[in-house]
Design a protein around this motif. Structure first.
Motif, mmCIF file in Angstrom:
data_model
loop_
_atom_site.group_PDB
_atom_site.id
_atom_site.type_symbol
_atom_site.label_atom_id
_atom_site.label_comp_id
_atom_site.label_asym_id
_atom_site.label_seq_id
_atom_site.Cartn_x
_atom_site.Cartn_y
_atom_site.Cartn_z
ATOM 1 N N ASP A 1 0.843 -1.198 0.000
ATOM 2 C CA ASP A 1 0.000 0.000 0.000
ATOM 3 C C ASP A 1 0.880 1.251 0.000
ATOM 4 O O ASP A 1 1.262 1.751 1.057
ATOM 5 N N PRO A 2 1.230 1.796 -1.183
ATOM 6 C CA PRO A 2 0.885 1.308 -2.515
ATOM 7 C C PRO A 2 1.998 0.427 -3.078
ATOM 8 O O PRO A 2 3.052 0.298 -2.466
ATOM 9 N N GLN B 1 -2.226 -4.665 -4.769
ATOM 10 C CA GLN B 1 -2.442 -3.331 -4.219
ATOM 11 C C GLN B 1 -3.524 -3.398 -3.140
ATOM 12 O O GLN B 1 -4.646 -3.838 -3.389
ATOM 13 N N ASN C 1 -6.458 -2.101 -0.875
ATOM 14 C CA ASN C 1 -7.535 -1.118 -1.027
ATOM 15 C C ASN C 1 -8.533 -1.331 0.104
ATOM 16 O O ASN C 1 -9.460 -2.124 0.002
ATOM 17 N N GLU C 2 -8.306 -0.614 1.203
ATOM 18 C CA GLU C 2 -9.127 -0.802 2.400
ATOM 19 C C GLU C 2 -10.596 -0.485 2.148
ATOM 20 O O GLU C 2 -11.487 -1.074 2.766
ATOM 21 N N GLU C 3 -10.886 0.461 1.238
ATOM 22 C CA GLU C 3 -12.264 0.899 1.006
ATOM 23 C C GLU C 3 -13.159 -0.230 0.523
ATOM 24 O O GLU C 3 -14.355 -0.234 0.782
#
Length: 574
Positions: free
Chosen positions: A361-362, A374, A376-378
Motif C-alpha cells: 500500500d501502494p 495493491q 484497497n481498504e475501502e
C-alpha cells in the motif's frame, strides 16, 4: 526528402527476433543478454549494446521496426532558425525531443525511445497541430538539445509570468474558483508548460517529493532532495488553484471536489525517463495542498550491493534470504528506505523456481516475475484479507507491506509456521523495540520467538559529495559529540563537502543506509518468551555482536562517506 511520417502499424515481433532478422546478432548473443537481464535487470537492447554484440544504430533501427517508427540521423539534419523556433527550449528539454522537419500544420520530432511515444500526444496539445515522431540515437538527441536549446536563467520566471496571465484570480477565502474556470486553467498551455517545467526540475535534481502549498499571501513550491526540502521560485498565489487543478486532471481526480483529501497516480515521461507520481491532495484553510511523490526507478538501484550494506551485513542478509521459513522484519520511520531494502531482497531471490507474492500500500515499483497486490481498504482488500488469499496461492516468499494490527501479524506468524518466508515492515526506532511493538499488538511471546528470524533497523544519511569532499582531523569537541575518545579514532580523518555545482552547494550528493541487524539466537528467543525488556534484549544482542545504528554511522564517518552532523541527526546514543 524521405517521408518521415509516424506509422501507426504495430508489429508484435520481439526485439531479439527483429535483430536476428537484421543479422545484427545471433541466438547465442540473445540468450547471453537475457541471462544478464534476468540477473541484473535492465533493457535487452541496452544490454546487447553493452556486451558489444550490436551497435547503438542497429538497436535504434530495430526499435524503430518494432514500434513502427522511421529512424533519422540527426547529424544530417539542417537545424535552421525556423526549425529550432518551432519548439521552445523548455519543451525540448522536458520532453527530450528535437524538431527535424516543419511543414504547414505538421511538425516532425525525433525521440530516443519508442516507448515514450506518449509525449507526442502532449506535444500535439501544446502546439495545437499535428506532431509525428521519428527515432534517433539518445546521444544525438541529447547533444542537439544541449546545443540548440540551452537553459536560460530566467526560464522559470518567464513561464510563471505566462501562466499568471492565463490564470484568473480566485475570489474569496480559500482560493475558490468557478468549476468552468478550474477546467479552463487546468487545460491552458501556459499552466501545462509551467507544471511540466517544475516536474522536470525536480526529476533532474533527483527529488523524492514535490510540495505545492498555498498560504494566505503566498504559494510555496518545494521539493525534497536527499531528505531535505528546498524552495523553488514562488509563483503568484493565484496560480495555486491552476497548478493543483492540472495535477488533479492528470491523476484522474475530481477537480470539483476541494473539501476532501484525494489520492491519485500519474504515469508520464519527463526528460526521456518514465516516471510514476503518487499524488495526494489535502484541503487547507487557503486552498488545496498537493504533494507528489516521485517514483523514478532509474535512480533507484534495487540491488543489495547498492543500498549501503557492509560485507558482513550483506552476508547475513543473504543467509536470511536462503531460509525456508520464518519472518524477517525491517523497521524504521517513514522515508528511511525500508521498501527499497525489501525490494532489493526480493530482486536477489527472484527466480523462475521461486513464487513471490507481495501485498503493498501502494505498489511502489513493478518487479518482473513477482505477483504484486495493491491494498484497497475501502473495498475490503486489506493486508489481512490479502494474506489469507495469498496462502492459498502456493507462494514460497511473501512480502507484507506493513504489519499494522494483531490480525495481520497473526496471519504472518501462521504463514511462517506453515513453511513460508515472510518479509514485512514495522515503524519502530530500533530493532529491539520491534519485539515490544509486536507484543503490544497482542502476538504471543512463544509464537514470536518461534517465527521471527531477524529484525533489521535502518536509517538514511546523506553522502558527502565527491566533487567537493574535504578531509580533516576531528577536534575534541567533535569527538565529544560522538562520545568518542582520540584513541577510538586513531589517525582517521573525517570528511565534509564544501559545496559545489554538482551538489547545488549543499556538500551532499545522494544517500546511503546504515543498518542495525538483530539476529535471533536461542538466548534471545528465551528472553522474548520470558518477557524481557527491550533494553535487556538490546544489551544481550550487543554482547552477541549486534552493531547498533550509531555504531554503523560511526563506521560510515570513519570511511569518509558521511558527516558527523548526519549521523547525530539520524541516530541516538546507545
Amino acid at each position: 526528402m524521405a517521408d518521415t511520417s509516424y506509422r501507426y502499424t504495430r508489429t508484435k515481433k520481439l526485439l531479439g527476433q527483429i535483430l536476428k532478422e537484421m543479422k545484427a546478432c545471433h541466438e547465442g548473443m540473445i540468450q547471453e543478454a537475457l541471462s544478464v537481464q534476468k540477473r541484473e535487470g535492465g533493457q535487452l537492447g541496452q544490454i546487447l549494446v553493452r556486451l558489444k554484440h550490436i551497435r547503438e544504430d542497429q538497436l535504434i533501427a530495430a526499435l524503430g521496426k518494432q514500434a513502427g517508427f522511421e529512424t533519422v540521423d540527426l547529424a544530417k539534419v539542417v537545424f535552421t532558425p525556423e526549425l529550432i523556433e518551432s519548439i521552445d527550449a523548455s519543451t525540448a528539454r522536458i520532453f527530450g525531443v528535437v524538431p527535424v522537419r516543419k511543414e504547414p500544420g505538421r511538425l516532425t520530432v525525433a525521440i530516443a525511445n519508442p516507448q515514450h511515444s506518449t509525449v507526442l500526444d502532449d506535444l500535439r496539445f501544446l502546439t495545437g497541430g499535428e506532431v509525428v515522431g521519428v527515432l534517433a540515437p539518445e546521444a544525438q538527441v541529447k547533444e542537439v538539445v544541449e546545443r540548440h536549446f540551452a537553459q536560460t536563467g530566467g526560464e522559470m520566471t518567464s513561464l510563471v509570468q505566462e501562466a499568471a496571465q492565463a490564470a484568473p484570480r480566485p475570489t474569496g477565502r480559500g482560493g475558490n474558483v468557478d468549476l468552468a474556470d478550474a477546467e479552463a486553467m487546468a487545460n491552458s498551455a501556459p499552466v501545462i508548460k509551467l507544471l511540466q517545467y517544475i516536474l522536470f526540475q525536480a526529476i533532474r535534481d533527483r527529488a523524492a517529493d514535490i510540495h505545492l502549498e498555498p498560504f494566505e499571501h503566498d504559494f510555496k513550491i518545494r521539493y525534497r532532495v536527499d531528505g531535505v526540502l528546498y524552495d523553488l521560485e514562488a509563483p503568484p498565489p493565484h496560480l495555486a488553484p491552476a497548478l493543483i487543478s492540472r495535477v488533479k486532471v492528470m491523476s484522474g481526480l475530481d477537480i470539483a471536489e476541494t473539501r476532501l483529501p484525494q489520492d491519485g497516480r500519474i504515469e508520464l515521461t519527463i526528460g526521456g525517463r518514465s516516471v510514476d507520481l503518487r499524488v495526494s491532495t489535502l484541503p487547507t484553510m487557503f486552498g488545496e495542498s498537493c504533494v507528489m511523490r516521485i517514483l523514478d526507478r532509474s535512480v533507484v538501484a534495487l540491488d543489495l550491493t547498492n543500498i549501503g550494506l557492509r560485507a558482513e551485513e550483506s552476508d547475513a542478509i543473504k543467509r536470511l534470504l536462503a531460509l525456508p521459513h520464518g519472518i524477517v522484519l525491517v523497521t524504521g520511520p517513514t522515508g528511511s528506505g525500508k521498501t527499497t531494502t525489501l525490494y532489493s531482497c526480493l530482486n536477489t531471490v527472484n527466480d523462475v523456481g521461486v513464487k513471490i507474492i507481495t501485498t503493498e500500500d501502494p505498489v511502489e515499483y513493478e518487479l518482473d516475475g513477482v505477483v504484486q497486490i495493491q491494498v484497497n481498504e475501502e473495498i475490503g482488500v486489506s493486508y489481512a484479507a490479502c494474506l489469507r488469499a495469498i496462502l492459498r496461492q502456493d507462494p514460497d516468499i511473501i512480502l507484507v507491506g506493513e504489519i499494522r494490527d494483531l490480525e495481520t501479524s497473526s496471519i504472518a506468524v501462521e504463514a511462517s509456521l506453515t513453511g513460508h518466508l515472510v518479509f514485512s515492515t514495522l515503524h519502530t526506532n530500533d530493532a529491539p523495540l520491534a519485539v515490544t511493538r509486536l507484543l503490544d499488538l497482542g502476538v504471543e511471546p512463544f509464537l514470536l520467538a518461534a517465527t521471527v528470524e531477524a529484525i533489521v533497523a535502518q536509517r538514511l544519511v546523506r553522502k558527502v559529495c565527491t566533487g567537493c569532499r574535504v578531509t580533516y582531523a576531528p577536534s575534541p569537541d567533535v569527538l565529544a559529540q560522538l562520545d568518542l575518545k582520540q584513541a577510538d579514532v586513531g589517525d582517521r580523518r573525517f570528511a565534509y563537502g564544501r559545496g559545489c555545482a554538482t551538489c547545488n552547494g549543499t556538500g551532499y550528493k545522494g544517500r546511503m543506509a546504515i543498518f542495525e541487524i538483530l539476529l535471533l539466537s536461542e538466548s534471545l528467543r528465551q528472553m522474548i518468551i520470558d518477557s524481557a525488556s527491550s533494553d535487556a534484549i538490546r544489551e544481550q544482542a550487543r554482547r552477541e555482536g549486534m552493531r547498533t545504528l550509531r555504531e554503523s554511522g560511526l563506521l560510515a564517518i570513519f570511511d569518509g562517506l558521511t558527516t558527523v552532523e548526519e549521523v547525530l541527526r539520524e541516530t541516538n546514543t546507545d
